[in-house]
Each structure stands twice: as structure tokens, then as C-alpha cells.
Design an enzyme around this catalytic site. Structure first.
Site, PDB file in Angstrom:
ATOM      1  N   HIS A  64     -37.418 -36.171 -58.154  1.00 20.41           N
ATOM      2  CA  HIS A  64     -36.560 -35.498 -59.144  1.00 20.41           C
ATOM      3  C   HIS A  64     -37.414 -34.768 -60.193  1.00 20.41           C
ATOM      4  O   HIS A  64     -36.995 -34.584 -61.329  1.00 20.41           O
ATOM      5  CB  HIS A  64     -35.593 -36.486 -59.806  1.00 20.41           C
ATOM      6  CG  HIS A  64     -34.499 -36.942 -58.868  1.00 20.41           C
ATOM      7  ND1 HIS A  64     -33.396 -36.164 -58.599  1.00 20.41           N
ATOM      8  CD2 HIS A  64     -34.371 -38.064 -58.123  1.00 20.41           C
ATOM      9  CE1 HIS A  64     -32.619 -36.810 -57.738  1.00 20.41           C
ATOM     10  NE2 HIS A  64     -33.186 -37.959 -57.416  1.00 20.41           N
ATOM     11  N   GLY A 120     -31.082 -35.404 -40.691  1.00 24.03           N
ATOM     12  CA  GLY A 120     -30.303 -35.934 -41.812  1.00 24.03           C
ATOM     13  C   GLY A 120     -30.786 -37.279 -42.305  1.00 24.03           C
ATOM     14  O   GLY A 120     -30.050 -37.991 -42.980  1.00 24.03           O
ATOM     15  N   LEU A 125     -36.123 -36.711 -43.808  1.00 24.41           N
ATOM     16  CA  LEU A 125     -37.502 -36.346 -43.444  1.00 24.41           C
ATOM     17  C   LEU A 125     -37.637 -34.841 -43.235  1.00 24.41           C
ATOM     18  O   LEU A 125     -38.648 -34.358 -42.761  1.00 24.41           O
ATOM     19  CB  LEU A 125     -37.938 -37.117 -42.193  1.00 24.41           C
ATOM     20  CG  LEU A 125     -37.878 -38.645 -42.361  1.00 24.41           C
ATOM     21  CD1 LEU A 125     -38.319 -39.331 -41.080  1.00 24.41           C
ATOM     22  CD2 LEU A 125     -38.733 -39.099 -43.525  1.00 24.41           C
ATOM     23  N   ASP A 134     -40.106 -29.033 -49.353  1.00 22.52           N
ATOM     24  CA  ASP A 134     -39.993 -29.308 -47.920  1.00 22.52           C
ATOM     25  C   ASP A 134     -40.657 -28.231 -47.059  1.00 22.52           C
ATOM     26  O   ASP A 134     -41.499 -28.544 -46.215  1.00 22.52           O
ATOM     27  CB  ASP A 134     -38.524 -29.504 -47.518  1.00 22.52           C
ATOM     28  CG  ASP A 134     -37.872 -30.653 -48.270  1.00 22.52           C
ATOM     29  OD1 ASP A 134     -38.586 -31.350 -49.013  1.00 22.52           O
ATOM     30  OD2 ASP A 134     -36.658 -30.841 -48.112  1.00 22.52           O
ATOM     31  N   TYR A 160     -26.592 -35.414 -58.214  1.00 20.34           N
ATOM     32  CA  TYR A 160     -27.758 -34.536 -58.307  1.00 20.34           C
ATOM     33  C   TYR A 160     -27.500 -33.423 -59.324  1.00 20.34           C
ATOM     34  O   TYR A 160     -28.324 -33.161 -60.208  1.00 20.34           O
ATOM     35  CB  TYR A 160     -28.030 -33.961 -56.914  1.00 20.34           C
ATOM     36  CG  TYR A 160     -29.181 -33.013 -56.799  1.00 20.34           C
ATOM     37  CD1 TYR A 160     -30.471 -33.481 -56.565  1.00 20.34           C
ATOM     38  CD2 TYR A 160     -28.987 -31.636 -56.897  1.00 20.34           C
ATOM     39  CE1 TYR A 160     -31.537 -32.607 -56.436  1.00 20.34           C
ATOM     40  CE2 TYR A 160     -30.045 -30.756 -56.766  1.00 20.34           C
ATOM     41  CZ  TYR A 160     -31.311 -31.248 -56.541  1.00 20.34           C
ATOM     42  OH  TYR A 160     -32.353 -30.373 -56.422  1.00 20.34           O
TER      43      TYR A 160
HETATM   44  P1  ADP Z   1     -32.695 -32.991 -42.923  1.00 17.56           P
HETATM   45  O1  ADP Z   1     -32.671 -33.913 -44.094  1.00 17.56           O
HETATM   46  O2  ADP Z   1     -33.125 -33.695 -41.671  1.00 17.56           O
HETATM   47  O3  ADP Z   1     -33.440 -31.737 -43.182  1.00 17.56           O
HETATM   48  P2  ADP Z   1     -30.467 -31.164 -42.937  1.00 17.56           P
HETATM   49  O4  ADP Z   1     -29.007 -31.411 -42.952  1.00 17.56           O
HETATM   50  O5  ADP Z   1     -31.087 -30.445 -44.066  1.00 17.56           O
HETATM   51  O6  ADP Z   1     -31.155 -32.596 -42.692  1.00 17.56           O
HETATM   52  O7  ADP Z   1     -30.840 -30.341 -41.623  1.00 17.56           O
HETATM   53  C1  ADP Z   1     -30.435 -30.813 -40.361  1.00 17.56           C
HETATM   54  C2  ADP Z   1     -29.986 -29.640 -39.506  1.00 17.56           C
HETATM   55  O8  ADP Z   1     -31.142 -28.908 -39.041  1.00 17.56           O
HETATM   56  C3  ADP Z   1     -29.284 -30.094 -38.244  1.00 17.56           C
HETATM   57  O9  ADP Z   1     -27.909 -30.335 -38.465  1.00 17.56           O
HETATM   58  C4  ADP Z   1     -29.525 -28.892 -37.332  1.00 17.56           C
HETATM   59  O10 ADP Z   1     -28.636 -27.847 -37.641  1.00 17.56           O
HETATM   60  C5  ADP Z   1     -30.933 -28.462 -37.721  1.00 17.56           C
HETATM   61  N1  ADP Z   1     -31.901 -29.149 -36.844  1.00 17.56           N
HETATM   62  C6  ADP Z   1     -32.773 -30.119 -37.189  1.00 17.56           C
HETATM   63  N2  ADP Z   1     -33.492 -30.533 -36.112  1.00 17.56           N
HETATM   64  C7  ADP Z   1     -33.065 -29.792 -35.071  1.00 17.56           C
HETATM   65  C8  ADP Z   1     -33.408 -29.744 -33.674  1.00 17.56           C
HETATM   66  N3  ADP Z   1     -34.321 -30.554 -33.162  1.00 17.56           N
HETATM   67  N4  ADP Z   1     -32.775 -28.848 -32.881  1.00 17.56           N
HETATM   68  C9  ADP Z   1     -31.845 -28.028 -33.413  1.00 17.56           C
HETATM   69  N5  ADP Z   1     -31.466 -28.059 -34.697  1.00 17.56           N
HETATM   70  C10 ADP Z   1     -32.054 -28.919 -35.532  1.00 17.56           C
HETATM   71 MG    MG Z   2     -33.007 -30.443 -44.838  1.00 16.82          MG
END
Ligand code: ADP
Ligand code: MG
Length: 392
Positions: free
Chosen positions: A45, A131, A134, A181, A230
Site C-alpha cells: 500500500h 487471480g 501473483l 506488477d 482500497y
Molecule cells: P492476477 O491477480 O492473477 O493478475 P487478474 O484478474 O488481474 O488476476 O488477471 C487474470 C486474467 O489474466 C485471467 O482472467 C485471464 O483473462 C488472464 N490470464 C492470466 N493467465 C492466463 C493464461 N495462462 N492464459 C490466458 N489468459 C490468462
Molecule cells: Mg492482475
């Protein structure tokens, strides 16, 4: 490992991605790229307060095997979704929040940055859980940018590419992610965490203490409250900065804050106390790492958790349980929640030789205490987005 199709029990993810490419498109991919997920060691944060963060690129990554095409189209098969999506470069249509939008958005942002792009066809596979905190999304964007740069002859400037990917996520996908990130997925360095100044975007690699490993500890809880809490925390931080007449809490020392704290609403004072002390801890953590002092780094992580729990109030019973159980282990130097909070992951620094024992004991104790099944991953720090040789 999931193989989505033919059983390949001992295959690595890059091998699986390259094999699937050969099945789908005939012939070997010309290029293989990789971009890592991340975990933040300390500095929570602080990013939206123009402060400091100290993440590392983890061993889990997004991989894309690809080959250029000359018809201005991109076609990508996702092993996770078990489907292919296609789009024309220069197009503006969106398919809601579909996974391909992260790829299209990156193409759009590269175009906006003035790069002429060539199309390609490929397969994407990943072992960054989606999600789970990471940053699988930044890893996908950086892998995509690396792929486009490789086939389009674009020079690879990691920090500039992180900004392009942040723009893709903010403006195309519509998610307000910070710079941390994409930056760490771009500039990560093997064996090192990276201190990022979120105001100037200056970065500096600092070595993980010798003989240690990082453990990401997923509590298997997610909270819906995160967005509203947030936004509220952001507003509270802005209010304190305004009260002190500084651009951001980054510009306030802990001593200055305490000298004026009596004028503040006590809740706002607690919120600001977390941010200003967290910035100081993050800089001290980088110094501890440069000095190879694992024990000091661990104590700073522990103090960071207490501050997030008591002053910023973004922890949860499960995060507290995980952190306390981890901290009680003799092989653990320190542990804290990581990410926005209310659920998600904690992170620990542990002695390398005892990391398997740590995972076993902490998993069992956490399950006993909460009834939830945690997921713990041991990792070192890896390099940022890169081209790698195609497996034979
Ligand atoms: P995170 O915290 O993991 O970044 P987000 O919601 O920000 O979570 O992003 C996740 C999204 O990124 C998934 O719903 C998908 O749309 C995309 N994504 C992540 N990994 C993959 C993958 N291996 N193949 C296709 N899309 C992916
Ligand atoms: Mg993300």
C-alpha cells in the site's frame, strides 16, 4: 502437471507449449518467450503513495510459443482456456473481459507507443495461478509484449515495456493496476528482488540473502471487500498528504507525521502511520539485503505485517493465522501478508535447506487452525521477460 491433451507426465511447461504448437500449427515454433509472475517481499500500500516496493519475479511464469505471420493477424491458443482466439492488428473491437483482451490491449498499447507490429500465431501456457495475487495478468502482458517485440524487430527496453503493459491493463482491459506488477515482470533479476521507486520509476536489484528461499502462502481465501476498502484507503492517504501540504505520503517522514498527528483524526493518523513507516521499512529491507542480513530482513517483514494488521487494517483472520504459524517456525526469518489484503497470499523468508519441512508443517497447522486447505509455493527469484531457446 496438467497437459490438456496428450499425457506428457515429465514434460516441463515450455515443452508442453512447444508440443502443442506443433500439433496445432504444424512445424516447430520459431520463438519461445517467458514472463514471470511476482510476489512483493515488503512495501505494501505504498505504491499509490509514490513510495517504495520490493518485489521479486517468481519461478512461475507465462510461456508463449509462436511463429510470425504476414497477414496482420494474431491467433493464440490458451492451454488454460482450451480455446483459440484471433484478432486483426489495428482493430478496436473488444470481447468484454475475455482473456484475449490482455493480448489485444498489449498490441494496442505497443501501437500507441509507435511500434509497427507483425502478427503471429502461438500457444500460451502458464503455471502462475489466475487471480491468486501473483499477477498472472502482468505476466501475460509482458510475455505478449516480448513476443511482439521478437517478431517485429522492436528493441527490448524492459522499463519502457512495463509502462506499455500497464497502459494496456489500465486503458484497454480497464483494470487500475499500478506499475509494480508489469515492472517486476519486465526487469526481474535472478537471485534478486528489485527496489522500485514508484515516483521516479528508478529500479535497483538487491540480492536475496544467501541460503534463503521465498515461500508464497495462499490462504485459499478471497474477499469481495477489496475494491471499496482500497479506494477508501487511497482517499484517506490523500487526505493526510493534503493536511500536511505534501504531494504524497512519500514526502512525509515518520517523525514529521508524529509531530503533527495530534491535529489528525485518529483513524487517518493510523492509516498514514502504516504508509510512512512501511516506506522506511522497505528502504531498510533493501539495505538489510545488500548486507546479506536475513534475520533483519525477516524482522522488518514481521513489523510490516503488524502495521498492515493494526494501523492499515487490511489483514484477515486467515492471513493472521498463516503469518503467525509461519513466524513460529524455527527456519522462518519473517512473514507477512502480501498484496492488497483481506485474503489472498502471505509471504515468508525461510532457510533453503528446511523449506520442505516448513511447507509441510505450516500447511498442516494452517489447515488445523482454519479448516482451509492452503497452497504453498517455494520459489527463488528469476529474471524478467525474455526469449528462451525452443526445447528440442
Ligand atoms: P492476477 O491477480 O492473477 O493478475 P487478474 O484478474 O488481474 O488476476 O488477471 C487474470 C486474467 O489474466 C485471467 O482472467 C485471464 O483473462 C488472464 N490470464 C492470466 N493467465 C492466463 C493464461 N495462462 N492464459 C490466458 N489468459 C490468462
Ligand atoms: Mg492482475
Amino acid at each position: 502437471m496438467e497437459t490438456y491433451g496428450k499425457p506428457m507426465p515429465d514434460a516441463t511447461l515450455p515443452e508442453i507449449v512447444a508440443h502443442r504448437f506443433a500439433d496445432l500449427y504444424d512445424g516447430a515454433p520459431g520463438v519461445l518467450v517467458r514472463a514471470p509472475g511476482r510476489v512483493n517481499l515488503i512495501g505494501e500500500h505504498t505504491d499509490y503513495n509514490d513510495g517504495f516496493v520490493l518485489p521479486l519475479a517468481i519461478e512461475r511464469a507465462v510461456w508463449i510459443a509462436l511463429r510470425p505471420r504476414d497477414d496482420g493477424a494474431v491467433r493464440l491458443y490458451s492451454l488454460h482456456h482450451q480455446e483459440a482466439r484471433e484478432f486483426a492488428l489495428g482493430g478496436r473491437e473488444r470481447e468484454g473481459r475475455a482473456w484475449i483482451e490482455y493480448v489485444k490491449g498489449t498490441a494496442w498499447a505497443l501501437g500507441e507507443a509507435g511500434h509497427a507490429l507483425r502478427g503471429w500465431e502461438g500457444v500460451v501456457g502458464s503455471d502462475v495461478p489466475i487471480g491468486a495475487g501473483l499477477s498472472s495478468s502482468a505476466a501475460l502482458e509482458l510475455a505478449t509484449a516480448r513476443a511482439f517485440a521478437a517478431v517485429s524487430g522492436v528493441d527490448w527496453d524492459p522499463a519502457a515495456m512495463a509502462l506499455v503493459c500497464q497502459r494496456a491493463e489500465n486503458e484497454w482491459v480497464g483494470m487500475k493496476c499500478g506499475i509494480m506488477d508489469p515492472m517486476i515482470s519486465a526487469v526481474g533479476r535472478a537471485g534478486h528482488a528489485v527496489l522500485i521507486d514508484c515516483r521516479t520509476l528508478a529500479t535497483g536489484a538487491v540480492p536475496l540473502p544467501p541460503g534463503t528461499r521465498v515461500v508464497v502462502m495462499d490462504t485459499s481465501t478471497r474477499r469481495g471487500l477489496v475494491d471499496s476498502a482500497y479506494n477508501e484507503r487511497r482517499r484517506q492517504c490523500e487526505a493526510v498528504a493534503a493536511a500536511f501540504g505534501v504531494p504524497a505520503l512519500r514526502d512525509l517522514s515518520a517523525a514529521e507525521l508524529e509531530a503533527g498527528a495530534a491535529r489528525l483524526d485518529p483513524l487517518l493518523a493510523r492509516r498514514a502511520r502504516h504508509v510512512v513507516t512501511e516506506n522506511e521499512r522497505t528502504l531498510a529491507a533493501a539495505d538489510a539485503m545488500r548486507a546479506g542480513e536475513a534475520a533483519l530482513l525477516g524482522r522488518l517483514m514481521n513489523a510490516g505485517h503488524r502495521s498492515l494488521r493494526d494501523y492499515y487494517e487490511v489483514s484477515s483472520p486467515e492471513l493472521d493465522a498463516m503469518v503467525e504459524i509461519a513466524q513460529a517456525r524455527p527456519e522462518c526469518h519473517g512473514a507477512r501478508m502480501t498484496g492488497a489484503g483481506f485474503g489472498g497470499c502471505a509471504v515468508a523468508l525461510v532457510d533453503k535447506g528446511d523449506s520442505a519441512e516448513f511447507v509441510e508443517r505450516v500447511s498442516a497447522r494452517y489447515q488445523e487452525a482454519t479448516g482451509k486447505e492452503p497452497r504453498l509455493h517455494v520459489t527463488g527469484a528469476t529474471g524478467g521477460a525474455e526469449i528462451v531457446p525452443v526445447p528440442g
